[in-house]
Design a protein around this motif. Structure first.
Motif, PDB file in Angstrom:
ATOM      1  N   UNK A   1       0.860  -1.267  -0.046  1.00  0.00           N
ATOM      2  CA  UNK A   1       0.145  -0.056   0.081  1.00  0.00           C
ATOM      3  C   UNK A   1       0.845   1.419   0.046  1.00  0.00           C
ATOM      4  N   UNK A   2       1.696   1.074   0.649  1.00  0.00           N
ATOM      5  CA  UNK A   2       2.913   2.324   0.657  1.00  0.00           C
ATOM      6  C   UNK A   2       3.523   2.720  -0.690  1.00  0.00           C
ATOM      7  N   UNK A   3       3.795   1.514  -1.205  1.00  0.00           N
ATOM      8  CA  UNK A   3       4.701   1.810  -2.570  1.00  0.00           C
ATOM      9  C   UNK A   3       3.284   2.297  -3.624  1.00  0.00           C
ATOM     10  N   UNK A   4       2.068   1.916  -3.328  1.00  0.00           N
ATOM     11  CA  UNK A   4       1.162   2.504  -4.266  1.00  0.00           C
ATOM     12  C   UNK A   4       1.030   3.860  -4.332  1.00  0.00           C
ATOM     13  N   UNK A   5       0.739   4.369  -3.130  1.00  0.00           N
ATOM     14  CA  UNK A   5       0.547   5.706  -2.892  1.00  0.00           C
ATOM     15  C   UNK A   5       1.731   6.779  -3.339  1.00  0.00           C
TER      16      UNK A   5
ATOM     17  N   UNK B   1      -2.153   6.403   5.400  1.00  0.00           N
ATOM     18  CA  UNK B   1      -2.208   6.549   4.073  1.00  0.00           C
ATOM     19  C   UNK B   1      -3.448   6.374   3.200  1.00  0.00           C
ATOM     20  N   UNK B   2      -3.794   6.773   2.214  1.00  0.00           N
ATOM     21  CA  UNK B   2      -4.968   6.595   1.538  1.00  0.00           C
ATOM     22  C   UNK B   2      -5.154   5.312   0.855  1.00  0.00           C
ATOM     23  N   UNK B   3      -4.498   4.448   1.380  1.00  0.00           N
ATOM     24  CA  UNK B   3      -4.551   3.141   0.675  1.00  0.00           C
ATOM     25  C   UNK B   3      -4.526   1.810   1.699  1.00  0.00           C
ATOM     26  N   UNK B   4      -5.342   1.053   1.638  1.00  0.00           N
ATOM     27  CA  UNK B   4      -5.353  -0.014   2.527  1.00  0.00           C
ATOM     28  C   UNK B   4      -6.059  -1.441   1.981  1.00  0.00           C
ATOM     29  N   UNK B   5      -5.357  -2.477   2.465  1.00  0.00           N
ATOM     30  CA  UNK B   5      -5.783  -3.740   1.845  1.00  0.00           C
ATOM     31  C   UNK B   5      -5.702  -4.179   0.305  1.00  0.00           C
ATOM     32  N   UNK B   6      -4.236  -3.693  -0.059  1.00  0.00           N
ATOM     33  CA  UNK B   6      -3.652  -3.855  -1.384  1.00  0.00           C
ATOM     34  C   UNK B   6      -4.572  -2.638  -2.467  1.00  0.00           C
ATOM     35  N   UNK B   7      -4.589  -1.506  -1.837  1.00  0.00           N
ATOM     36  CA  UNK B   7      -4.864  -0.354  -2.923  1.00  0.00           C
ATOM     37  C   UNK B   7      -6.266   0.205  -2.642  1.00  0.00           C
ATOM     38  N   UNK B   8      -7.101  -0.535  -1.731  1.00  0.00           N
ATOM     39  CA  UNK B   8      -8.563   0.155  -1.660  1.00  0.00           C
ATOM     40  C   UNK B   8      -8.632   1.406  -0.997  1.00  0.00           C
ATOM     41  N   UNK B   9      -9.474   2.340  -1.343  1.00  0.00           N
ATOM     42  CA  UNK B   9      -9.647   3.685  -0.675  1.00  0.00           C
ATOM     43  C   UNK B   9     -10.745   3.322   0.341  1.00  0.00           C
TER      44      UNK B   9
END
Length: 915
Positions: free
Chosen positions: A654-658, A792-800
């Motif tokens: 999730x951190x890498x996504x945002x 961060x605005x990402x949770x559970x593999x990219x969910x908002x």
């Protein structure tokens, strides 16, 4: 040039051709082994003969198809080329390649990948065979060819023995991608069909073997220069340590390279009508002792001189065959040049194969004089060596006098210099200083008797005597945490029996349970290193790592070296391949396997560097691990806040996504990843401290008795209680039971789905078990089964989970706003709807100080690490200064992707298969 094209002997069929007799004049320098070739080339060492082609064949020189039926094959190294390429050939034969190495550096062999490669020794394909590759450079070899490669790996640090002058290109032959283009003529120089073309292992430029001499010799290190740790800035005293130890590489390869000489043709028998037989030939007493030999194919009626020549080709020896003889193993019988070997099993044949006469020992004939090359161990212009004649009366001191005279330094005192013997074996470079009265000719004869191959890879250096103090740094980890320096010293004194007059404790990292030893004796350093790996304290095995010293004041003003951490246990085999690729593209001393000693080794190595960046290759847990250790060691680093980039190898990421590094690594070119890190933007991110104070808060426990000691953890992404944490806990337990199955993100997410389906009917009434305070105000909870605190605005593999709807009660979430978002979920179905984008979570609050009271044991998870938390109090607050992260730049990334289409920007990792 440090060319690694050191092939094996040609196929048995390559010995069919009969060549002319050798000249009686001894011309050992750059002469082909065996008989002088009928077809000469401009490159030294080759022994070409004309062959009839029976299948489609490509030229190793120009990589073009050979039209027609005739080609030219080197009987020593299997080099195949057109007749027209003989005149422009620059690729030397294997037998003379060791003489071209300027600074001997051993290879670090490990198991090779599964991609199609060509052996740099035998020039044949390694796919489907047991193969090795150097963990630092581009050398690919068969396991049985490794012993015939010489020590020409990249020199990544200075060890005070041999000085280097201007930093030159380090050329390596072959294994280029078919799209590689020559830096000189801009034509294609790569091939997927043969071993051809050359590449600089530092800057990555490619060239034809006939064009690379037109490239300026100085290397500018290419596109990655600003993030690369220059070898001249790294010091490491490593005399008694292999390169595996110096680069902290796990010796996972089961092959014993020193015992890999046995020819794969062992046990072969020639067909009855072929007229061939195989002789077992040993190259010295050491090979006889270990039982390893080379199989030499000969005809049943062959001149003894030709047998010697074939044996020299088998062992890549470029010497004159008249200087050698074959002795029958176990007897004093010799094969003389006027004899004819009758292999028909006649009554007078004492060497019949039936009688066991097929085992022979290749010996060097005794010499009354010899000529040796003495290389210069300091920077100088001109030739790298001088030739000196030695006789039976020549000693090391007299050789030094002659060498200094040829170097125009005859006025200097000979006692200020030493003659050093260097054995350039592929696994370890061994150095030995000769005493002034030691006879050089006797030393040569002794080495030749042990192994002729070893003699071919042995050279002499003249070095200046220096009293440079030995400083070996060992990082010892696995000790109990939070002890005093005196207690640590007492512990290692008891378990490692260190010698206080040779060993000093230079640094203590009490929060990590580690210390650094400065050792002034090589043998003592080696003893402590090996002993520590077999020592346990309080049930925990110690770790021992050799760490280098970075001369930070020699770093360029525009250089910001990159410190790379790779978690090889994340992402299946991708972490292992990334580690290998980054060692190739950068200096191995700036790449660390985090599963081998953790982040401490890298941060200690870079502690004096005024400015650097960090790249973490792993999941969110690995990033949190590095951030935690960095926070604990911040006060001991000159660079307090190095920015951190991410290569996502975990499941959620999730951190890498945002930060725009993507949902997961899927085989991107490592060179392009490094370019993206260099062009990334710096952003700030909040970190949070969670105090977990387990107490008995029931009515019966009015005295608030402690259930377990309070603990503090750091949170970067999110903190969850209830159903979310329970799913993570079930997944974690399943992975611990069978970790080999959890090697891909697709499988991991499938397990998550399976666990979630089992919890659909789950009810806990979490709102009855929790009391929530946000910024000192009580917040009532709705009927929920899970409570999550988001940074961060990402949770559970990219969910908002928070959602994008505008709400006047709350501000827009940001990773550096100093606020946590509090969100609830009603169950597994609600979580699934959030994952699919159909719904968002239940917004509850937003604040910077959280206090929770838990009345019953409850599953919790911090950044994906779950456990069962006893009842008590939980306090979440800001954790000191914000951390600097690297966010991938969209615009700059487009520019770098466009520039990568140019052949000059093509990365070495792309040419090697895009690992």
């Amino acid at each position: 040039m440090a060319d690694s094209g050191r092939p094996r002997p040609a196929d048995p069929d390559a010995a069919d051709g009969r060549t002319a007799s050798p000249l009686t004049v001894k011309k050992r320098a750059q002469q082909s082994p065996g008989l002088r070739a009928k077809y000469q080339s401009s490159a030294p060492g080759h022994c070409f003969k004309k062959v009839t082609l029976t299948k489609p064949t490509f030229c190793h020189g120009c990589s073009d198809f050979i039209w027609g039926l005739v080609g030219f094959l080197c009987e020593v190294c299997n080099f195949m080329c057109h007749e027209k390429c003989l005149k422009t050939l620059r690729t030397v034969c294997t037998c003379v390649a060791p003489s071209l190495v300027r600074v001997p550096v051993a290879h670090c062999f490990g198991p090779a990948g599964q991609k199609k490669r060509f052996c740099c020794v035998c020039r044949k394909q390694t796919e489907g065979n047991t193969a090795l590759r150097c963990e630092v450079c581009e050398l690919h070899v068969h396991a049985d060819c490794a012993a015939f490669s010489c020590a020409d790996c990249r020199s990544c640090h200075l060890d005070g023995t041999v000085e280097q002058d201007t930093f030159h290109h380090h050329w390596r032959e072959g294994n280029l991608a078919s799209a590689a283009r020559c830096e000189v003529c801009r034509r294609s120089c790569g091939s997927s069909d043969v071993l051809s073309g050359t590449r600089c292992e530092w800057c990555g430029i490619t060239s034809h073997a006939a064009c690379y001499l037109s490239v300026p010799p100085e290397c500018a290190l290419g596109r990655l220069r600003c993030m690369l740790l220059h070898p001249a800035c790294v010091r490491l005293d490593s005399r008694n340590f292999s390169k595996m130890h110096c680069y902290r590489i796990t010796e996972s390869c089961s092959h014993d390279l020193d015992n890999s000489d046995e020819d794969p043709s062992d046990g072969q028998t020639a067909p009855p009508d072929s007229g061939k037989q195989f002789l077992k030939v040993f190259d010295g007493d050491d090979a006889v002792k270990r039982g390893f030999f080379r199989s030499v194919p000969i005809f049943r009626a062959t001149r003894n001189q030709e047998v010697v020549e074939a044996a020299l080709r088998a062992f890549y020896l470029p010497d004159d065959p008249q200087d050698f003889e074959l002795q029958e193993l176990g007897s004093l019988q010799r094969l003389h040049s006027d004899d004819i070997l009758n292999r028909n099993g006649g009554p007078d044949n004492r060497s019949s194969l039936k009688d066991g006469g097929d085992a022979w020992l290749l010996r060097n004939k005794p010499r009354d004089a010899d000529v040796i090359k003495v290389y210069v161990g300091w920077s100088r212009s001109g030739a790298d060596f001088v030739s000196v004649s030695v006789s039976e009366s020549s000693v090391a001191a007299s050789v030094l006098t002659e060498v200094l005279s040829q170097l125009d330094r005859q006025d200097e005192d000979v006692s200020n210099f030493s003659l050093m013997e260097v054995c350039m074996s592929s696994k370890q470079v061994q150095r030995q200083t000769l005493t002034p009265q030691e006879k050089v000719l006797d030393k040569l004869q002794e080495t030749r008797k042990v192994s002729l191959r070893q003699m071919n890879q042995t050279r002499f250096y003249v070095v200046e005597n220096r009293n440079r103090a030995v400083q070996v740094s060992l990082l010892i980890g696995g000790l109990p945490v939070m002890l005093t320096k005196e207690e640590y010293v007492q512990l290692i004194q008891e378990h490692l029996a260190i010698k206080s007059h040779l060993v000093a404790v230079s640094q203590v990292y009490d929060s990590q349970g580690a210390l650094v030893l400065q050792i002034t004796c090589f043998s003592e350093a080696e003893r402590i290193y090996m002993l520590a790996k077999d020592t346990s304290i309080s049930g925990k095995t110690l770790t021992s790592l050799v760490v280098p010293e970075i001369v930070h004041d020699q770093l360029g003003e525009d250089v910001c070296p990159l410190l790379v951490f790779v978690n090889t246990k994340s992402g299946g085999l991708k972490g292992r391949e990334l580690l290998y690729s980054f060692r190739k593209l950068l200096n191995p001393h700036q790449v660390f396997d985090i599963s081998n000693g953790g982040p401490l080794a890298g941060l200690h190595t870079f502690r004096q560097v005024p400015r650097f960046r960090i790249l973490v290759c792993g999941g969110d847990g690995t990033v949190g691990w590095v951030l935690g250790v960095l926070e604990a060691l911040r006060h001991k680093l000159v660079c307090w806040e190095p920015p951190i980039g991410i290569v996502p190898l975990g499941t959620g990421n999730d951190l890498a996504r945002i930060l725009r590094w993507g949902p997961g690594y899927s085989g991107e070119d490592p060179h392009h990843i490094l370019v993206s890190v260099d062009e990334a933007d710096e952003v700030l991110m909040d970190r949070w401290t969670i105090l977990l104070d387990a107490q008995d808060i029931s009515e019966d426990g009015k005295d608030n008795s402690f259930l377990e000691p309070p603990k503090i953890v750091q949170m970067n992404n999110y903190f969850g209680l209830g159903i979310d944490a329970e799913l993570s806990l079930d997944f974690h337990l399943a992975r611990e039971d069978d970790p080999d199955k959890f090697t891909s993100r697709f499988h991991n997410k499938g397990v998550y789905v399976k666990v979630g389906l089992q919890k659909i009917s789950y009810t806990r009434s979490l709102h009855k078990e929790l009391q929530l305070q946000v910024d000192a105000q009580n917040v009532p909870l709705p009927n929920i089964e899970g409570l999550i605190f988001l940074n961060i605005p990402s949770w559970g593999s990219g969910a908002d989970l928070w959602g994008s709807e505008v709400d006047g009660r709350y501000g827009k979430p940001s990773i550096d706003d100093g606020l946590l978002e509090v969100v609830g979920v009603t169950g597994v179905v609600h979580m699934g709807q959030v994952q699919s984008g159909l719904r968002s979570g239940i917004r509850i609050a937003q604040g910077n100080y959280i206090r929770l009271t838990v009345s019953r044991p409850i599953p919790v998870q911090v950044d994906g690490e779950p456990w069962i938390q006893p009842p008590g109090h939980i306090i979440i607050s800001a954790a000191g200064p914000k951390v600097r992260m690297l966010r991938k730049s969209k615009q700059k990334q487009k520019k770098s992707a466009a520039g990568s289409r140019d052949g000059r920007s093509e990365s070495p990792s792309t040419r090697d298969g895009g690992r």
